[in-house]
Design an enzyme around this catalytic site. Structure first.
Site, PDB file in Angstrom:
ATOM      1  N   ASP A 104       0.833  -1.205   0.000  1.00 11.80           N
ATOM      2  CA  ASP A 104       0.000   0.000   0.000  1.00 11.80           C
ATOM      3  C   ASP A 104       0.868   1.255   0.000  1.00 11.80           C
ATOM      4  O   ASP A 104       0.611   2.195  -0.745  1.00 11.80           O
ATOM      5  CB  ASP A 104      -0.974   0.007   1.186  1.00 11.80           C
ATOM      6  CG  ASP A 104      -0.291  -0.231   2.531  1.00 11.80           C
ATOM      7  OD1 ASP A 104       0.924  -0.560   2.563  1.00 11.80           O
ATOM      8  OD2 ASP A 104      -0.968  -0.096   3.564  1.00 11.80           O
ATOM      9  N   ASP A 107       7.072   4.029   3.304  1.00 11.10           N
ATOM     10  CA  ASP A 107       7.327   5.209   4.134  1.00 11.10           C
ATOM     11  C   ASP A 107       8.836   5.273   4.398  1.00 11.10           C
ATOM     12  O   ASP A 107       9.583   5.758   3.554  1.00 11.10           O
ATOM     13  CB  ASP A 107       6.476   5.050   5.414  1.00 11.10           C
ATOM     14  CG  ASP A 107       6.433   6.294   6.263  1.00 11.10           C
ATOM     15  OD1 ASP A 107       7.465   6.957   6.413  1.00 11.10           O
ATOM     16  OD2 ASP A 107       5.352   6.620   6.803  1.00 11.10           O
ATOM     17  N   ASP A 163      -5.174   2.616   7.051  1.00  7.04           N
ATOM     18  CA  ASP A 163      -5.928   2.885   8.266  1.00  7.04           C
ATOM     19  C   ASP A 163      -5.209   3.812   9.238  1.00  7.04           C
ATOM     20  O   ASP A 163      -3.993   3.987   9.184  1.00  7.04           O
ATOM     21  CB  ASP A 163      -6.162   1.577   9.013  1.00  7.04           C
ATOM     22  CG  ASP A 163      -4.871   1.036   9.617  1.00  7.04           C
ATOM     23  OD1 ASP A 163      -3.906   0.866   8.853  1.00  7.04           O
ATOM     24  OD2 ASP A 163      -4.814   0.834  10.837  1.00  7.04           O
TER      25      ASP A 163
HETATM   26  P1  XMP Z   1       7.773   1.690   6.357  1.00  8.35           P
HETATM   27  O1  XMP Z   1       8.158   2.898   7.177  1.00  8.35           O
HETATM   28  O2  XMP Z   1       8.363   0.422   6.908  1.00  8.35           O
HETATM   29  O3  XMP Z   1       6.223   1.621   6.573  1.00  8.35           O
HETATM   30  O4  XMP Z   1       8.061   1.889   4.892  1.00  8.35           O
HETATM   31  C1  XMP Z   1       5.416   0.861   5.791  1.00  8.35           C
HETATM   32  C2  XMP Z   1       4.178   0.488   6.533  1.00  8.35           C
HETATM   33  O5  XMP Z   1       3.815   1.464   7.530  1.00  8.35           O
HETATM   34  C3  XMP Z   1       2.470   1.801   7.442  1.00  8.35           C
HETATM   35  N1  XMP Z   1       2.356   3.230   7.098  1.00  8.35           N
HETATM   36  C4  XMP Z   1       1.231   3.922   6.967  1.00  8.35           C
HETATM   37  N2  XMP Z   1      -0.054   3.551   7.101  1.00  8.35           N
HETATM   38  N3  XMP Z   1      -0.717   5.761   6.584  1.00  8.35           N
HETATM   39  C5  XMP Z   1      -1.026   4.490   6.909  1.00  8.35           C
HETATM   40  O6  XMP Z   1      -2.211   4.182   7.021  1.00  8.35           O
HETATM   41  C6  XMP Z   1       0.548   6.212   6.424  1.00  8.35           C
HETATM   42  O7  XMP Z   1       0.762   7.390   6.127  1.00  8.35           O
HETATM   43  C7  XMP Z   1       1.578   5.230   6.642  1.00  8.35           C
HETATM   44  N4  XMP Z   1       2.919   5.307   6.579  1.00  8.35           N
HETATM   45  C8  XMP Z   1       3.367   4.067   6.846  1.00  8.35           C
HETATM   46  C9  XMP Z   1       1.879   0.885   6.412  1.00  8.35           C
HETATM   47  O8  XMP Z   1       1.334  -0.239   7.077  1.00  8.35           O
HETATM   48  C10 XMP Z   1       3.039   0.429   5.567  1.00  8.35           C
HETATM   49  O9  XMP Z   1       2.879  -0.858   5.031  1.00  8.35           O
HETATM   50 MG    MG Z   2       0.537  -1.836   5.514  1.00  9.97          MG
END
Ligand code: XMP
Ligand code: MG
Length: 180
Positions: A104, A107, A163
């Site tokens: 999805d 980050d 979410d």
């Molecule tokens: P990283 O930092 O490991 O994060 O790349 C990936 C996972 O963190 C969650 N994530 C979010 N979920 N809104 C969300 O609803 C956001 O802005 C967000 N940023 C990170 C998500 O589960 C993703 O797979």
């Molecule tokens: Mg996720």
């Protein structure tokens, strides 16, 4: 609806459903070309990618398979820093296959790097990654991203499967946390 309040936070509309739909068609068209003679297996990462994976897969016209994997859950509005374990990975469904991971959002990049390490250990023929959203300013890892839906600023988003503490997934549009 241009704004919504969820739990204690205010969100504003950011990417409307029609733009998401149009972008998914473009990505799928590219994948249909890139894999035209192949039978790839798509791995959707639960929970966040379930809606994106379903809509994307409907636009894939290859003899393709899809299966879903789950990671240890994400809580609140920042990543925990813990290594997330992939649940449901069956090496026989990945070994020797062309694999496409569906996420999805990327980050910090840590999650996708952990996923890639675990998939690579199952001996796929190739691995590519698809993420609906990507936060380039937040990303700290060298993540190979092959197909990206939208590059977005380093702000929290929800909707269309994403979410905030479990809520907000059932929105056709993507919302962004309103600035105070
Ligand atoms: P990283 O930092 O490991 O994060 O790349 C990936 C996972 O963190 C969650 N994530 C979010 N979920 N809104 C969300 O609803 C956001 O802005 C967000 N940023 C990170 C998500 O589960 C993703 O797979
Ligand atoms: Mg996720």
């Amino acid at each position: 609806m241009n704004t919504k309040t969820l739990l204690d936070k205010k969100f504003e509309i950011f990417i409307p459903a029609d733009r998401i739909k149009a972008r998914i068609k473009q990505i799928a068209a590219q994948i249909n070309v890139d894999y035209r003679d192949e039978r790839p297996v798509f791995l959707g990462i639960l929970n966040g990618s379930f809606m994106f994976a379903a809509d994307l897969f409907k636009e894939i016209h290859l003899d393709a398979e899809i299966t879903f994997l789950k990671l240890s859950s994400y809580e609140g509005m920042s990543t925990t820093g813990k290594v997330k374990q992939l649940i449901g990975l069956n090496s026989s469904s990945v070994s020797g296959r062309h694999v496409l991971i569906i996420e999805d959002i990327v980050d910090t990049g840590g999650t996708l790097v952990d996923i890639l390490d675990q998939i690579e250990a199952s001996g796929p023929q190739s691995v590519k990654t698809i993420s609906l959203l990507y936060k380039p300013q937040a990303c700290k890892k060298d993540v190979p991203l092959d197909y990206i839906g939208f590059e977005i600023p380093d702000r929290f988003v929800l909707g269309y499967g994403l979410d905030y503490d479990g809520y907000g997934r059932n929105s056709k549009d993507i919302y962004i946390l309103a600035e105070e």
